[in-house]
Design a protein around this motif. Structure first.
Motif, PDB file in Angstrom:
ATOM      1  N   HIS A  32      -2.346 -13.645  -2.989  1.00 51.88           N
ATOM      2  CA  HIS A  32      -1.803 -12.973  -1.808  1.00 51.88           C
ATOM      3  C   HIS A  32      -2.548 -13.496  -0.579  1.00 51.88           C
ATOM      4  CE1 HIS A  32       0.255  -9.604  -4.124  1.00 51.88           C
ATOM      5  NE2 HIS A  32      -0.497 -10.209  -5.042  1.00 51.88           N
ATOM      6  N   ALA A  74      -3.821 -10.992   2.810  1.00 49.96           N
ATOM      7  CA  ALA A  74      -3.779  -9.588   2.409  1.00 49.96           C
ATOM      8  C   ALA A  74      -5.187  -9.124   2.063  1.00 49.96           C
ATOM      9  CB  ALA A  74      -2.856  -9.405   1.214  1.00 49.96           C
ATOM     10  N   ASP A  75      -5.431  -7.815   2.215  1.00 46.72           N
ATOM     11  CA  ASP A  75      -6.707  -7.278   1.768  1.00 46.72           C
ATOM     12  C   ASP A  75      -6.548  -6.692   0.374  1.00 46.72           C
ATOM     13  OD1 ASP A  75      -5.398  -4.879   2.111  1.00 46.72           O
ATOM     14  OD2 ASP A  75      -6.531  -4.273   3.878  1.00 46.72           O
ATOM     15  N   ARG A 125      -4.073  -3.634  -0.044  1.00 46.34           N
ATOM     16  CA  ARG A 125      -2.653  -4.006   0.089  1.00 46.34           C
ATOM     17  C   ARG A 125      -2.152  -4.769  -1.136  1.00 46.34           C
ATOM     18  NH1 ARG A 125      -0.217  -8.061   4.741  1.00 46.34           N
ATOM     19  NH2 ARG A 125       1.842  -8.331   3.800  1.00 46.34           N
ATOM     20  N   ARG A 152      -1.468  -2.513  -3.941  1.00 46.02           N
ATOM     21  CA  ARG A 152      -0.295  -1.687  -3.665  1.00 46.02           C
ATOM     22  C   ARG A 152       0.999  -2.485  -3.817  1.00 46.02           C
ATOM     23  NH1 ARG A 152      -1.670  -0.430   1.053  1.00 46.02           N
ATOM     24  NH2 ARG A 152      -0.362  -1.880   2.220  1.00 46.02           N
ATOM     25  N   ASP A 153       0.961  -3.789  -3.501  1.00 45.22           N
ATOM     26  CA  ASP A 153       2.181  -4.587  -3.459  1.00 45.22           C
ATOM     27  C   ASP A 153       2.606  -5.147  -4.813  1.00 45.22           C
ATOM     28  OD1 ASP A 153       2.307  -4.108  -0.774  1.00 45.22           O
ATOM     29  OD2 ASP A 153       1.625  -6.096  -0.151  1.00 45.22           O
ATOM     30  N   VAL A 189      -1.888   5.099  -5.239  1.00 40.58           N
ATOM     31  CA  VAL A 189      -0.868   4.322  -4.538  1.00 40.58           C
ATOM     32  C   VAL A 189       0.493   4.587  -5.170  1.00 40.58           C
ATOM     33  CG1 VAL A 189      -2.484   2.518  -3.873  1.00 40.58           C
ATOM     34  CG2 VAL A 189      -1.218   2.301  -6.018  1.00 40.58           C
TER      35      VAL A 189
END
Length: 245
Positions: free
Chosen positions: A143, A146-147, A150, A153-154, A215
């Motif tokens: 990713h 992105a952190d 995130r 979550r994604d 999440v």
């Protein structure tokens, strides 16, 4: 910064943080030391290379519990390789049928190198112990920009189809995330799984702050049903009947 995500899925997993001697326990989720060790093995890193380990240990780590699994107990017997004397019976604990999404966040160059290592590993990955091979490829993807939060979550829900069937028909699922705390975050717990050395004669770990959060991710089966389109006939099936009357 980039994040590399991993799917940790296998019949058995074992992630010990404080296991010693004849009783080998497992945590309820993968540890940072276990995952960093797996990545180091994929790169072919020597167990005593503390300098390279220190570089890997700077990665921020997190894990999402997609399928918690069941804790099971086993025991093992062994004989001393030289004297042939019987060794003490040891208890071994495992997680059966568990699935996790793990993630490491760091500089692009290091994350890319780890991603390449998983594509062609020097040593095959295992889930905490050599007797626990993964059921599917470990690598999920990188990713960019992105952190850690995130990325966790994604990623789509990775649970097995049979497990998803028993989760209800809600369009989203709530999953627990155990994530390495940032410097300004409060309310963290501490786990001794920050690797300092993997050398057999001086294996050492430090405390690491961990925050627990929840999440929401889409339920892929419910989403598929919701977005399915119903095909409408192109003709009126009652038209011929009306004409005959």
């Amino acid at each position: 910064m980039s994040v590399l995500t991993l799917r940790l899925d296998g019949p058995l997993q074992a992630w010990g943080a404080s296991a010693r001697f004849a009783r080998r326990t497992t945590e309820s989720a993968p540890t940072k030391s276990g995952v960093i060790g797996m990545l180091a093995a994929a790169r072919g890193m020597d167990r005593g290379d503390d300098a390279e380990l220190a570089r890997l240990a700077t990665l921020r780590f997190g894990v999402r519990i997609d399928q918690p699994g069941t804790r099971v107990r086993d025991y093992q017997t062994a004989r001393h390789q030289i004297t042939k004397a019987s060794m003490p019976v040891s208890e071994r604990y495992y997680l059966a049928d568990a699935v996790f999404v793990a993630a490491v966040e760091g500089e692009d160059e290091l994350v890319d190198a780890l991603d390449a290592a998983l594509r062609a590993p020097v040593h095959a990955p295992f889930l905490g112990r050599r007797s626990c091979p993964p059921a599917r490829p470990v690598r999920l993807g990188v990713h960019r920009g992105a952190d850690l939060a995130r990325a966790l979550r994604d990623e789509p829900w990775q649970a097995a189809p049979w497990y998803r069937k028993g989760s209800g028909r809600q369009p989203t699922i709530h999953l627990t995330v155990l994530r390495e705390a940032g410097s300004s975050e409060d309310g963290a717990d501490f786990l001794r799984d920050q690797p300092l050395s993997f050398a057999a004669e001086r294996r050492r770990h430090a405390l690491r702050p961990v925050v627990t959060e929840t999440v929401e991710v889409p339920h892929p089966d419910v989403q598929a049903v919701t977005t399915a389109t119903v095909r409408v006939p192109e003709h009126d099936p009652l038209a011929a009947l009306e004409e005959s009357n």
